[in-house]
Design a protein around this motif. Sequence first.
Motif, PDB file in Angstrom:
ATOM      1  N   LYS A 226       0.808  -1.217   0.000  1.00 52.28           N
ATOM      2  CA  LYS A 226       0.000   0.000   0.000  1.00 52.28           C
ATOM      3  C   LYS A 226       0.850   1.280   0.000  1.00 52.28           C
ATOM      4  O   LYS A 226       0.433   2.289  -0.519  1.00 52.28           O
ATOM      5  CB  LYS A 226      -1.017  -0.002   1.147  1.00 52.28           C
ATOM      6  N   ASP A 227       2.071   1.192   0.551  1.00 50.61           N
ATOM      7  CA  ASP A 227       2.921   2.392   0.530  1.00 50.61           C
ATOM      8  C   ASP A 227       4.018   2.300  -0.534  1.00 50.61           C
ATOM      9  O   ASP A 227       5.051   2.952  -0.445  1.00 50.61           O
ATOM     10  CB  ASP A 227       3.536   2.625   1.916  1.00 50.61           C
ATOM     11  N   ALA A 228       3.779   1.456  -1.562  1.00 52.11           N
ATOM     12  CA  ALA A 228       4.775   1.309  -2.621  1.00 52.11           C
ATOM     13  C   ALA A 228       4.860   2.579  -3.459  1.00 52.11           C
ATOM     14  O   ALA A 228       3.872   3.306  -3.572  1.00 52.11           O
ATOM     15  CB  ALA A 228       4.405   0.129  -3.517  1.00 52.11           C
ATOM     16  N   PRO A 229       6.038   2.827  -4.051  1.00 53.54           N
ATOM     17  CA  PRO A 229       6.186   4.027  -4.877  1.00 53.54           C
ATOM     18  C   PRO A 229       5.284   3.962  -6.111  1.00 53.54           C
ATOM     19  O   PRO A 229       4.807   2.899  -6.488  1.00 53.54           O
ATOM     20  CB  PRO A 229       7.659   3.978  -5.290  1.00 53.54           C
ATOM     21  N   GLU A 230       5.114   5.111  -6.743  1.00 50.10           N
ATOM     22  CA  GLU A 230       4.305   5.186  -7.964  1.00 50.10           C
ATOM     23  C   GLU A 230       4.941   4.341  -9.069  1.00 50.10           C
ATOM     24  O   GLU A 230       6.158   4.124  -9.085  1.00 50.10           O
ATOM     25  CB  GLU A 230       4.247   6.650  -8.455  1.00 50.10           C
ATOM     26  N   THR A 231       4.086   3.918 -10.004  1.00 51.39           N
ATOM     27  CA  THR A 231       4.564   3.065 -11.088  1.00 51.39           C
ATOM     28  C   THR A 231       5.718   3.707 -11.869  1.00 51.39           C
ATOM     29  O   THR A 231       6.705   3.049 -12.210  1.00 51.39           O
ATOM     30  CB  THR A 231       3.409   2.742 -12.053  1.00 51.39           C
ATOM     31  N   TYR A 232       5.578   5.008 -12.153  1.00 52.83           N
ATOM     32  CA  TYR A 232       6.632   5.633 -12.964  1.00 52.83           C
ATOM     33  C   TYR A 232       7.976   5.635 -12.225  1.00 52.83           C
ATOM     34  O   TYR A 232       9.030   5.516 -12.841  1.00 52.83           O
ATOM     35  CB  TYR A 232       6.208   7.042 -13.426  1.00 52.83           C
ATOM     36  N   VAL A 233       7.910   5.740 -10.894  1.00 50.47           N
ATOM     37  CA  VAL A 233       9.153   5.680 -10.111  1.00 50.47           C
ATOM     38  C   VAL A 233       9.747   4.281 -10.211  1.00 50.47           C
ATOM     39  O   VAL A 233      10.961   4.106 -10.418  1.00 50.47           O
ATOM     40  CB  VAL A 233       8.886   6.031  -8.629  1.00 50.47           C
ATOM     41  N   LEU A 234       8.879   3.275 -10.093  1.00 48.70           N
ATOM     42  CA  LEU A 234       9.348   1.885 -10.187  1.00 48.70           C
ATOM     43  C   LEU A 234       9.960   1.613 -11.554  1.00 48.70           C
ATOM     44  O   LEU A 234      11.030   0.996 -11.663  1.00 48.70           O
ATOM     45  CB  LEU A 234       8.175   0.916  -9.961  1.00 48.70           C
ATOM     46  N   LEU A 235       9.289   2.113 -12.593  1.00 54.67           N
ATOM     47  CA  LEU A 235       9.794   1.915 -13.955  1.00 54.67           C
ATOM     48  C   LEU A 235      11.150   2.576 -14.137  1.00 54.67           C
ATOM     49  O   LEU A 235      12.087   1.983 -14.673  1.00 54.67           O
ATOM     50  CB  LEU A 235       8.815   2.494 -14.971  1.00 54.67           C
ATOM     51  N   PHE A 236      11.230   3.806 -13.661  1.00 57.50           N
ATOM     52  CA  PHE A 236      12.483   4.543 -13.790  1.00 57.50           C
ATOM     53  C   PHE A 236      13.614   3.810 -13.070  1.00 57.50           C
ATOM     54  O   PHE A 236      14.707   3.626 -13.618  1.00 57.50           O
ATOM     55  CB  PHE A 236      12.329   5.952 -13.219  1.00 57.50           C
ATOM     56  N   LEU A 237      13.333   3.354 -11.850  1.00 53.23           N
ATOM     57  CA  LEU A 237      14.370   2.659 -11.072  1.00 53.23           C
ATOM     58  C   LEU A 237      14.765   1.338 -11.731  1.00 53.23           C
ATOM     59  O   LEU A 237      15.937   0.980 -11.762  1.00 53.23           O
ATOM     60  CB  LEU A 237      13.872   2.402  -9.653  1.00 53.23           C
ATOM     61  N   SER A 238      13.762   0.617 -12.258  1.00 48.70           N
ATOM     62  CA  SER A 238      14.065  -0.642 -12.926  1.00 48.70           C
ATOM     63  C   SER A 238      15.013  -0.406 -14.091  1.00 48.70           C
ATOM     64  O   SER A 238      16.011  -1.118 -14.260  1.00 48.70           O
ATOM     65  CB  SER A 238      12.789  -1.285 -13.458  1.00 48.70           C
TER      66      SER A 238
END
Lengths: 258, 299
Positions: A226-238
């Motif tokens: 529930k407190d995971a980062p936004e998708t775009y942040v996850l994509l960027f980090l990946s």
Amino acid sequence: MVKLLHIEWLKVKNYKAFWVFLGLYVLGLFSVNYIAYQFQIEVKKNVPLDLFPYSFPKVYQTIAWISSWLLYFPGMLMILIISNEYTFKTHRQNIIDGSSRREFITGKILMGLMLSLITTLFVTLNAWGFGAAVSGKFSLEGIEFIGYSFVQSTCYLFFAMILAVLLRKSGLAITIFFMYGLIFEQLIGGFVDNKILNKHYFFYYMPLEVTDILVPMPFGGNMFFKDAPETYVLLFLSLLYISIFCFFAVRKFEKEDL
Amino acid sequence: MSVPVLSINKLIKKYGNITALDEVSFDVPSGSVFGLLGPNGSGKTTTLGIVMDILKQTSGSFQFSGKMPTADTRKNIGTLLETPNFYHYLSAQKNLEIAAAIKGRGKNDIGAALEKVNLAHRKDSKFSTYSLGMKQRLAIASCLLGNPDLLVFDEPTNGLDPEGIAEIRTLILRLAKEGKTIIMASHLLDEVEKVCTHVAILKKGKLITAGAVDDVLVNEDIVEVSAYDITNLESVLLQLGGHFSTLKQVGNNFQLFFSMGKANLAEVNQHCFNHGIVLNHLQLKKKSLESKFFELTNN
């Protein structure tokens, strides 16, 4: 690029173990989804709970998530094709024969992308097959999970690549790959988050986990993350991790004695 | 003088505290068969490894035909370094197809290369089923792909039986006759003596000497003589004149060193007899290259 892929193709074309392994993986992809699908049917008989929805649009996420557990297998293939070169010393011979060091390692990066594309292709085919069979129709809604799945498999494969390049030995690289992915990332992440930071912060940003949250479990994902980062942040980090793995693999191969 | 095919300039390679190569410099003249000679661990393979970009030098440089090396330079060099390196699960044919693809060539000359090393009949067998000698011959076949003008062989007769050794020697001599430059690393003096025109001798990473074989490894004839009257023998031998370079006493014998082919046993015998000395021992000994090599590397 085409030439590098052609050379890599010549290396695996007649490599029986590679094709057997890949075949088993593809079969495994279908089988594990089929098991989950049957499990869902059994669950539905007793309680109205959608753990693994195999109908459109959720089928994309379900299959992407279930399949992600098998990413260790293309990862092992990746380790195998790189550590083979070290074992046979053909990484040296390729350079001696006139490859540049960068061309050689770029060939491996391209192979990683190919394996990732193959993985994604079969994930997609499974999604369409199960989705169509269960829903009796076809839909592209939710297909973004196929894209996330591609990013995830690329990250796993390049993580396997950097391990193989650093460790050279397949046994060691495969062991560490499994141990890190299945145990130590959770252990380290959990320790830092629970004992040091006291909140979910660090674990989400670790190299494999960040792609795992991109493709969360189809049930209760909102509760667990529930407190995971936004998708775009996850994509960027990946993508950042993927670039880092490539950068250090190239650097290591270019700078050091082979 | 033409530009050397390979020019090595103050090459240094360090592994931590160990200096594997210590300011090694030499030139490989075009058309020569260049022997890189030295005991095990003297830095031969390290030198060739750096030249082939699989090892990085600590400092120093090298040029091929006066140009800075690139990957494309290596495409036109046939190299066998240390051990034959092939994909174990592939056949000889498939392995050479990979080498040819890297070199940017077609498959056309693979058959001929396998023919030259007598492997054509086993071209479809997996590399893992090959004997050591066959592996070595396959590596040499790989070197011949594209008919390069420069060949680098590191211990080319390693693992071969006497017949195989003779075959490779003949092949090298034939390639040299075709005008190719061949660099050959070896710890076998005999091999170098039989095929090389030039030689560089390495010991513990240092270059001891380099040049034409005839200059570096001068061979000498040794005439060994003895007589009961050992004291007079010496003075009589000294009167023999300037035919020999050195006179050495070894136990009860005297050794006279002549340049190769210049010793005349009859003349020595006659001279001593004329001066009242009757020899009880007279023998011509060829100074072995081996003793010369030890002499060079032990100083």
